[in-house]
Design an enzyme around this catalytic site. Structure first.
Site, PDB file in Angstrom:
ATOM      1  N   SER A   8       0.860  -1.186   0.000  1.00  0.00           N
ATOM      2  CA  SER A   8       0.000   0.000   0.000  1.00  0.00           C
ATOM      3  C   SER A   8       0.893   1.231   0.000  1.00  0.00           C
ATOM      4  O   SER A   8       2.002   1.195   0.563  1.00  0.00           O
ATOM      5  CB  SER A   8      -0.863   0.007   1.262  1.00  0.00           C
ATOM      6  OG  SER A   8      -1.537   1.251   1.387  1.00  0.00           O
TER       7      SER A   8
ATOM      8  N   TYR B 149      -1.355  -1.199  10.179  1.00  0.00           N
ATOM      9  CA  TYR B 149      -1.465  -1.660   8.784  1.00  0.00           C
ATOM     10  C   TYR B 149      -0.246  -1.188   7.984  1.00  0.00           C
ATOM     11  O   TYR B 149       0.387  -1.974   7.271  1.00  0.00           O
ATOM     12  CB  TYR B 149      -2.760  -1.095   8.202  1.00  0.00           C
ATOM     13  CG  TYR B 149      -2.985  -1.288   6.724  1.00  0.00           C
ATOM     14  CD1 TYR B 149      -3.437  -2.508   6.211  1.00  0.00           C
ATOM     15  CD2 TYR B 149      -2.794  -0.236   5.825  1.00  0.00           C
ATOM     16  CE1 TYR B 149      -3.676  -2.677   4.853  1.00  0.00           C
ATOM     17  CE2 TYR B 149      -3.040  -0.390   4.467  1.00  0.00           C
ATOM     18  CZ  TYR B 149      -3.480  -1.610   3.985  1.00  0.00           C
ATOM     19  OH  TYR B 149      -3.713  -1.767   2.639  1.00  0.00           O
TER      20      TYR B 149
HETATM   21  N1  LIG Z   1      -8.640  -1.138  -1.992  1.00  0.00           N
HETATM   22  C1  LIG Z   1      -7.698  -0.274  -1.736  1.00  0.00           C
HETATM   23  O1  LIG Z   1      -7.908   0.937  -1.826  1.00  0.00           O
HETATM   24  C2  LIG Z   1      -6.301  -0.741  -1.348  1.00  0.00           C
HETATM   25  C3  LIG Z   1      -5.300   0.221  -1.213  1.00  0.00           C
HETATM   26  C4  LIG Z   1      -4.025  -0.170  -0.866  1.00  0.00           C
HETATM   27  C5  LIG Z   1      -3.741  -1.509  -0.664  1.00  0.00           C
HETATM   28  N2  LIG Z   1      -4.733  -2.436  -0.797  1.00  0.00           N
HETATM   29  C6  LIG Z   1      -4.385  -3.826  -0.557  1.00  0.00           C
HETATM   30  O2  LIG Z   1      -4.814  -4.621  -1.646  1.00  0.00           O
HETATM   31  C7  LIG Z   1      -5.135  -5.925  -1.177  1.00  0.00           C
HETATM   32  C8  LIG Z   1      -6.532  -6.293  -1.628  1.00  0.00           C
HETATM   33  O3  LIG Z   1      -7.428  -5.347  -1.114  1.00  0.00           O
HETATM   34  P1  LIG Z   1      -8.965  -5.250  -1.573  1.00  0.00           P
HETATM   35  O4  LIG Z   1      -9.316  -3.823  -1.510  1.00  0.00           O
HETATM   36  O5  LIG Z   1      -9.195  -6.022  -2.813  1.00  0.00           O
HETATM   37  O6  LIG Z   1      -9.650  -5.988  -0.319  1.00  0.00           O
HETATM   38  P2  LIG Z   1     -11.076  -6.731  -0.202  1.00  0.00           P
HETATM   39  O7  LIG Z   1     -11.445  -6.692   1.244  1.00  0.00           O
HETATM   40  O8  LIG Z   1     -12.028  -6.146  -1.185  1.00  0.00           O
HETATM   41  O9  LIG Z   1     -10.705  -8.210  -0.600  1.00  0.00           O
HETATM   42  C9  LIG Z   1      -9.758  -8.900   0.204  1.00  0.00           C
HETATM   43  C10 LIG Z   1      -9.883 -10.393  -0.022  1.00  0.00           C
HETATM   44  O10 LIG Z   1      -8.986 -11.009   0.908  1.00  0.00           O
HETATM   45  C11 LIG Z   1      -9.683 -12.025   1.619  1.00  0.00           C
HETATM   46  N3  LIG Z   1      -9.124 -12.180   2.953  1.00  0.00           N
HETATM   47  C12 LIG Z   1      -9.212 -11.306   3.980  1.00  0.00           C
HETATM   48  N4  LIG Z   1      -8.617 -11.822   5.069  1.00  0.00           N
HETATM   49  C13 LIG Z   1      -8.147 -13.041   4.714  1.00  0.00           C
HETATM   50  C14 LIG Z   1      -7.465 -14.054   5.416  1.00  0.00           C
HETATM   51  N5  LIG Z   1      -7.146 -13.928   6.703  1.00  0.00           N
HETATM   52  N6  LIG Z   1      -7.131 -15.180   4.736  1.00  0.00           N
HETATM   53  C15 LIG Z   1      -7.458 -15.348   3.437  1.00  0.00           C
HETATM   54  N7  LIG Z   1      -8.128 -14.423   2.726  1.00  0.00           N
HETATM   55  C16 LIG Z   1      -8.469 -13.277   3.363  1.00  0.00           C
HETATM   56  C17 LIG Z   1     -11.131 -11.560   1.657  1.00  0.00           C
HETATM   57  O11 LIG Z   1     -12.033 -12.637   1.883  1.00  0.00           O
HETATM   58  C18 LIG Z   1     -11.294 -10.919   0.267  1.00  0.00           C
HETATM   59  O12 LIG Z   1     -11.670 -11.880  -0.697  1.00  0.00           O
HETATM   60  C19 LIG Z   1      -4.953  -5.892   0.342  1.00  0.00           C
HETATM   61  O13 LIG Z   1      -3.678  -6.402   0.681  1.00  0.00           O
HETATM   62  C20 LIG Z   1      -5.041  -4.418   0.674  1.00  0.00           C
HETATM   63  O14 LIG Z   1      -4.345  -4.102   1.853  1.00  0.00           O
HETATM   64  C21 LIG Z   1      -6.010  -2.087  -1.133  1.00  0.00           C
END
Ligand SMILES: NC(=O)c1ccc[n+]([C@@H]2O[C@H](COP(=O)([O-])OP(=O)(O)OC[C@H]3O[C@@H](n4cnc5c(N)ncnc54)[C@H](O)[C@@H]3O)[C@@H](O)[C@H]2O)c1
Length: 245
Positions: free
Chosen positions: A133, A146
């Site tokens: 991130s 985080y």
């Molecule tokens: N969306 C954003 O703006 C953003 C920004 C920066 C970083 N990220 C990073 O991108 C990645 C994906 O984020 P997203 O927005 O798609 O999240 P999301 O919550 O939409 O999807 C996350 C997925 O991970 C799964 N998950 C959560 N905990 C888990 C666990 N303990 N074991 C196995 N699976 C698990 C969930 O079931 C879900 O399918 C993450 O690492 C997040 O930190 C997202």
């Protein structure tokens, strides 16, 4: 874009959001994708859609992760995408919160990499892409733990890149900015439209990113075209890493 036919990929958190877009993109390029997620029915549905295989697991359970990788590997591509965040000032967080955030965001990456590296080393080829991130690089008000976990992933990735370049293995990170996913929408539901506006404002391009825009960067780093890129962190954040304006 490179052909990934015959490459087996393990993608965590692949049932929805960015992970689902990554799984779809790698499958479209010909990879055989293992959809690993704590959401068993979501993982099943996506695996069926893309012709992959689902594995239900909690990425913070290191023993289960290593077993799943042994059962479904070896892998040419590993994408650590599963992540959870928390919106709270650090003084309001507890030791249980720290354990949970470190377990899902950082220790999970140690477990998958530990499980996948021997197979990659034997094949003398591997592509590891870790989703971090921009919070890891610029900090996060209300997301200190985080950001610390994601920063740990960046430092870990550089070390693994150093140790494994001689095996033809590259290790890179992608730092998304605000991407329109269920995770972001859950944050907006708590923080309101002001939070959404602040996220958009923090980018130079003044919009949210899409999961596909992150998936495209993952596909590139997972491809043979990216063989001379390792130890890097690529922002997919609309210029957020520059500080916004
Ligand atoms: N969306 C954003 O703006 C953003 C920004 C920066 C970083 N990220 C990073 O991108 C990645 C994906 O984020 P997203 O927005 O798609 O999240 P999301 O919550 O939409 O999807 C996350 C997925 O991970 C799964 N998950 C959560 N905990 C888990 C666990 N303990 N074991 C196995 N699976 C698990 C969930 O079931 C879900 O399918 C993450 O690492 C997040 O930190 C997202």
């Amino acid at each position: 874009m490179s052909d990934l036919t015959g490459r087996r990929a393990f993608v965590t958190g692949a049932a929805k959001g960015i992970g689902a877009a990554i799984a779809r993109r790698l499958a479209t390029l010909g990879a055989e994708v293992i959809v690993a997620d704590i959401d068993a029915s979501g993982a099943d549905a996506l695996a069926t859609e893309i012709g992959g295989r689902a594995v239900a697991l909690d990425v913070s359970d290191s023993a289960r992760v290593e077993q799943a990788i042994a059962d479904t590997g070896p892998f040419a591509i590993l994408v650590n995408n599963a992540g959870v965040d928390q919106h709270a000032f650090f003084t309001s967080t507890t030791a249980d919160d720290w354990q949970r955030l470190m377990g899902v965001n950082l220790l999970s990456v140690l477990a998958t990499v530990h499980g996948a590296l021997p197979g990659m080393q034997a094949a003398r080829h591997g592509r590891i892409v870790n989703i971090v991130s921009e919070a890891a690089r610029v900090g996060s008000k209300g997301g200190a733990v985080y950001a610390a976990a994601k920063g740990g992933v960046i430092a870990f990735s550089k070390s693994i890149a150093r140790e494994n370049a001689r095996f033809g293995i590259t290790v890179n990170c992608i730092a998304p900015g605000p991407i329109d996913t269920p995770l972001l929408r859950a944050g907006v539901a708590r923080g309101g439209d002001k939070l959404l506006a602040a996220m958009v404002e923090a980018t130079l391009v003044k919009r949210l990113g899409t999961p596909d825009e992150v998936a495209a960067a993952v596909a590139f780093l997972a491809s043979d075209d990216a063989g001379f890129i390792t130890g890097e962190t690529l922002g997919v954040s609309g210029g957020m890493g520059l500080g916004g304006s």
